[in-house]
Design a protein around this motif. Structure first.
Motif, short mmCIF file in Angstrom:
data_model
loop_
_atom_site.label_atom_id
_atom_site.label_comp_id
_atom_site.label_asym_id
_atom_site.label_seq_id
_atom_site.Cartn_x
_atom_site.Cartn_y
_atom_site.Cartn_z
N HIS A 37 -9.14 -2.20 1.84
CA HIS A 37 -7.52 -2.34 1.17
C HIS A 37 -6.59 -2.88 2.15
O HIS A 37 -5.64 -3.34 1.97
CB HIS A 37 -7.03 -1.12 0.84
CG HIS A 37 -7.93 -0.21 -0.27
ND1 HIS A 37 -8.02 -0.89 -1.56
CD2 HIS A 37 -8.63 0.63 -0.19
CE1 HIS A 37 -8.82 -0.11 -2.31
NE2 HIS A 37 -9.30 0.78 -1.63
N LEU A 48 0.75 -1.00 0.01
CA LEU A 48 -0.13 0.32 0.08
C LEU A 48 1.02 1.28 -0.12
O LEU A 48 0.48 2.38 -0.50
CB LEU A 48 -0.89 0.07 1.17
CG LEU A 48 -1.97 -1.12 1.18
CD1 LEU A 48 -2.88 -1.25 2.43
CD2 LEU A 48 -2.93 -0.87 -0.05
N LEU A 92 -5.61 6.83 2.61
CA LEU A 92 -6.68 6.41 2.01
C LEU A 92 -7.82 6.57 2.27
O LEU A 92 -8.72 6.89 1.30
CB LEU A 92 -6.42 4.59 2.32
CG LEU A 92 -5.51 3.95 1.70
CD1 LEU A 92 -5.40 2.47 2.30
CD2 LEU A 92 -5.58 3.95 0.27
N SER A 129 -10.49 8.99 -0.37
CA SER A 129 -11.89 8.68 -0.75
C SER A 129 -12.67 9.66 -0.65
O SER A 129 -12.87 10.69 -0.33
CB SER A 129 -12.45 7.69 0.55
OG SER A 129 -13.93 7.50 0.23
N ALA A 162 -11.42 2.67 2.92
CA ALA A 162 -10.04 2.48 3.34
C ALA A 162 -9.52 1.14 3.75
O ALA A 162 -8.72 0.41 3.46
CB ALA A 162 -9.60 3.69 4.04
#
Ligand code: GLU
Length: 218
Positions: free
Chosen positions: A149, A107, A130, A134, A146
């Motif tokens: 992931h 990531l 993350l 969004s 988020a």
């Protein structure tokens, strides 16, 4: 894994959060930090003791919503930058996290490839970016997106400057307990940080998220 505390209500958050963190000290930790939402999001974090953090708070570290953390480092050394809360590039989102994000390296690489400058060495920081990236309508949806992931364990608490009336929390493998007060709500990773404020508590289960506002939770 170490400690998380959070508060939303009518009192200043920082002194309550410091008190809560000091009640988690016996678990051991290497650094500590706080974020409060007042006029904007403010963060203070340091390697070392909760007491030192308290002594170093800026004068106007005010806000009636806040989150705090004591860290036991798994990704990156114990220093001020790696201490939690972690924030996104604009400083709108603050995240505290207990646990380990197993796919953090992947990531981090994806975010770097997309042009995001990572400030810390931690796995946790990816969550702040993350959530900030969004475009979902609600903070709850942004956090859920988020987390979709993430592989690994987490107890998290999230603040967002655009949603100042709430703390969003989620759990997968790291404990989180909600404490229901009188027109105020608390959250902590350990009952010991809550007993002084309330005996009405609710344990989150793995896979659950919750939103805390000053008047209740969903
Ligand atoms: N993995 C995170 C870090 O290294 C959280 C550690 C913790 O649970 O305190 O910052």
């Amino acid at each position: 894994m170490c400690g998380i505390v959070g508060y939303i209500g009518s009192q200043q958050a920082a002194p309550l959060l410091l008190e809560g963190l000091s009640r988690l000290e016996h678990r051991g930790y290497d650094s500590a930090g706080l974020a409060v939402l007042g006029t904007g999001l403010k963060v203070v974090k340091k390697a070392g003791r909760v007491r030192d953090l308290g002594n170093d708070l800026p004068k106007r570290f005010t806000g009636k919503v806040g989150i705090g953390h004591t860290r036991w480092a798994t990704h990156g050394p114990a220093n001020d930058v790696n201490a939690h809360p972690h924030v996104d590039a604009k400083g709108d989102v603050a995240v505290v996290h207990n646990g380990i994000i197993d796919n953090a390296a992947h990531l981090r690489q994806q975010l770097t490839d997309d042009g995001v400058d990572l400030a810390s060495d931690t796995d946790t920081e990816v969550l702040a970016h993350l959530i900030a990236r969004s475009t979902a309508a609600t903070l709850e949806e942004r956090v859920a997106e988020a987390l979709s992931h993430i592989e690994g364990t987490y107890g998290i608490a999230v603040l967002h400057a655009d949603f100042p009336d709430r703390i969003v929390v989620a759990r997968n493998g790291s404990p989180l307990i909600i404490g229901v007060g009188d027109k105020e709500m608390h959250v902590a990773s350990d009952l010991g940080a809550l007993v002084r404020y309330t005996t009405t508590v609710l344990h989150l289960d793995d896979g659950e998220m919750a939103t805390l506002t000053a008047t209740g939770f969903t």
